[in-house]
Write an enzyme that holds these catalytic residues in place. Structure first.
Site, PDB file in Angstrom:
ATOM      1  N   GLU A 169       2.937  81.404 -86.067  1.00 41.77           N
ATOM      2  CA  GLU A 169       2.634  80.086 -86.631  1.00 41.77           C
ATOM      3  C   GLU A 169       3.690  79.540 -87.587  1.00 41.77           C
ATOM      4  O   GLU A 169       3.468  79.453 -88.808  1.00 41.77           O
ATOM      5  CB  GLU A 169       1.272  80.113 -87.326  1.00 41.77           C
ATOM      6  CG  GLU A 169       0.148  80.545 -86.404  1.00 41.77           C
ATOM      7  CD  GLU A 169      -1.241  80.262 -86.962  1.00 41.77           C
ATOM      8  OE1 GLU A 169      -1.344  80.011 -88.165  1.00 41.77           O
ATOM      9  OE2 GLU A 169      -2.188  80.289 -86.180  1.00 41.77           O
ATOM     10  N   GLU A 354      -4.743  83.266 -80.336  1.00 40.55           N
ATOM     11  CA  GLU A 354      -5.842  83.238 -81.310  1.00 40.55           C
ATOM     12  C   GLU A 354      -6.765  82.094 -80.984  1.00 40.55           C
ATOM     13  O   GLU A 354      -6.316  80.986 -80.679  1.00 40.55           O
ATOM     14  CB  GLU A 354      -5.337  82.980 -82.743  1.00 40.55           C
ATOM     15  CG  GLU A 354      -4.760  84.168 -83.421  1.00 40.55           C
ATOM     16  CD  GLU A 354      -4.228  83.864 -84.814  1.00 40.55           C
ATOM     17  OE1 GLU A 354      -4.796  82.982 -85.511  1.00 40.55           O
ATOM     18  OE2 GLU A 354      -3.244  84.483 -85.209  1.00 40.55           O
TER      19      GLU A 354
HETATM   20  C1  GCO Z   1      -3.423  82.280 -87.999  1.00 40.41           C
HETATM   21  C2  GCO Z   1      -3.795  82.965 -88.746  1.00 40.41           C
HETATM   22  C3  GCO Z   1      -4.910  83.821 -89.060  1.00 40.41           C
HETATM   23  C4  GCO Z   1      -6.047  83.102 -89.693  1.00 40.41           C
HETATM   24  C5  GCO Z   1      -6.825  82.326 -88.676  1.00 40.41           C
HETATM   25  C6  GCO Z   1      -8.010  81.618 -89.246  1.00 40.41           C
HETATM   26  O1  GCO Z   1      -2.553  82.892 -87.306  1.00 40.41           O
HETATM   27  O2  GCO Z   1      -3.758  81.117 -88.123  1.00 40.41           O
HETATM   28  O3  GCO Z   1      -2.893  83.774 -88.139  1.00 40.41           O
HETATM   29  O4  GCO Z   1      -4.258  84.681 -89.913  1.00 40.41           O
HETATM   30  O5  GCO Z   1      -6.854  84.023 -90.290  1.00 40.41           O
HETATM   31  O6  GCO Z   1      -6.024  81.374 -88.107  1.00 40.41           O
HETATM   32  O7  GCO Z   1      -7.612  80.689 -90.183  1.00 40.41           O
END
Ligand code: GCO
Length: 442
Positions: A169, A354
């Site tokens: 990210e 994710e």
């Molecule tokens: C992400 C984050 C996670 C967060 C999830 C929820 O990669 O955005 O890697 O670490 O916990 O997105 O907010």
């Protein structure tokens, strides 16, 4: 009752996994780790809910075997985790922490013994604290130190890694952390925001070159995407909606896959861009083997004159929201992946790295009935099936997250896990969503 029957409609070679990250679960006080900038950031009052930190987190270090068992027992075939830079290099560079290496050694072996594919990430936000005084990601040297760290990972572990992501990210690492100030290091400056929007891609490029020098060929990057829609249809709104789309999504896509930055944002950023940034774009756009997409929500973009630099703010519409206050909009996942596929490389494999939601889970009669989460997963998986029907090379889906964990600025107040963690005694209790995955994955 919501269910995950949809899982049966996926092809046999589709990868289902769960994701976590080092600082959110490991517990930074274990294993002789160095400090990360999150340790620093969380010490400052007001930054993190309840002044919590990742010191103990889920105490994954002493409990990793139990955690891996939970992944395998649910029937997942892959695990996405990250390496902590300060755990391996407490001073960011130089001498190696043997305990850190030994931990990842054992973790990886345990995963392989459980037939779990190892999907690793090199940087999921735990920058060694020591680099803060040197400008962190604003400093080009940090990208070189990151390359050196990458080389250590490659030498020690790459023969046992099924997949490597450079950066998790980049938008969060840069804009959210240096302009919006919500994440470590908590800067709120246009200059820092813009600089890091570029430098984090240089870091990606440097790491990719190291990865290639080891002849490794399953490497990519993980991009978080936001589905943006205009709040109303006046021309000024449409203009800032495009800007928001560029900053969240297209800045990274265009740089990585076309070697350019999108024009509306570049016009706005140009006076703050590092010298000779154009030269970097050549290596930033080197070929990747796959791309990961993290998706959670949509945003409505509304004109906001008080926001003097960007001129807009993100607001909610009238959709259901999760415990984070994020609107649930499954179609956005399909739209973003389809657009990415059509616009850039038609061939590059795509993973949803994710997707998930926070809910205010409670234990009732020993059970955690997270029906909303089951429905959330099901609704997003339906969109994934639609992508497969269009022959889009979507190869896998990772639920965020295995465990309730340290949700950054929200501390332990937001629960994303399919396994509940009681933070008083660190006991793990599978939620109904975990059981529902198990029912259909097995
Ligand atoms: C992400 C984050 C996670 C967060 C999830 C929820 O990669 O955005 O890697 O670490 O916990 O997105 O907010």
């Amino acid at each position: 009752m919501p269910d995950l029957k949809i899982i049966k409609e996926f092809p046999d070679n589709f990868t289902f996994g769960v994701a976590t990250s080092s600082y959110q679960i490991e517990g930074n006080s274990f294993g002789n780790s160095g400090l990360s900038h999150w340790d620093h950031f969380s010490k400052i009052k007001g930054n993190v809910y309840n002044n919590e930190s990742g010191k103990i987190a889920c105490a994954h270090l002493p409990n990793y075997k139990e955690d891996i068992k939970l992944i395998a027992e649910a029937g997942f075939s892959a695990y996405r985790f990250s390496f902590s830079w300060p755990r391996i290099l407490p001073d960011g560079k130089g001498s190696i922490n043997k305990e850190g290496i030994s931990f990842y050694d054992r973790l990886i072996d345990e995963l392989l013994e459980n037939n779990l594919k190892t999907f690793s990430t090199l940087y999921h936000w735990d920058l060694p604290e020591i680099f803060m005084s040197k400008g962190g990601w604003k400093n080009r040297d940090t990208t070189k130190w990151f390359a050196d760290f990458t080389d250590i990972i490659m030498r020690k572990f790459s023969d046992r890694l099924n997949s490597i992501a450079t950066i998790n990210e980049p938008w969060c690492v840069s804009w959210l952390s240096h302009y919006l100030g919500e994440h470590a290091p908590g800067e709120r400056s246009i200059e820092s925001g813009v600089k890091t929007m570029h430098m984090i891609l240089v870091a990606h490029a440097e790491a990719m070159q190291v990865i290639r020098s080891h002849n490794y060929n399953n490497a990519g990057i993980v991009l978080n995407k936001q589905f943006v829609q205009p709040f109303d249809d006046i021309p000024e709104t449409l203009k800032v909606t495009n800007l928001a789309d560029e900053i969240h999504n297209l800045w990274f896509d265009e740089a990585i896959f076309n070697g350019v930055y999108p024009s509306q944002t570049l016009d706005l950023f140009s006076q703050y861009m590092p010298n000779n940034y154009e030269k970097d774009l050549v290596k930033i756009s080197q070929p990747l083997d796959w791309v990961g997409i993290n998706y959670y929500t949509r945003s409505l973009i509304k004109i906001d004159p008080t926001e003097s630099f960007l001129g807009y703010k993100s607001v909610n519409g009238d959709l259901d929201v999760t415990d984070m206050g994020w609107e649930v909009f499954p179609k956005g996942l399909r739209f973003l992946i389809e657009r990415f596929h059509n616009k850039y490389s038609k061939k590059i494999p795509i993973y949803v790295t994710e997707n998930g939601m926070a809910s205010n889970d409670v234990i009732q009669d020993g059970k955690i009935k997270d029906f909303k989460r089951i429905k959330f997963y099901s609704d997003h998986l339906i969109e994934c099936i639609k992508l497969l029907e269009k022959d889009i090379p979507l190869k896998g889906y990772f639920a965020w997250s295995l465990l309730d964990n340290f949700e950054w600025a929200y501390g332990y107040s937001k629960r994303f896990g399919i396994v509940y963690v009681d933070f008083n005694n660190l006991k793990r209790i599978p939620k109904l969503s975990w059981k529902e995955f198990r029912k259909h994955l097995k």
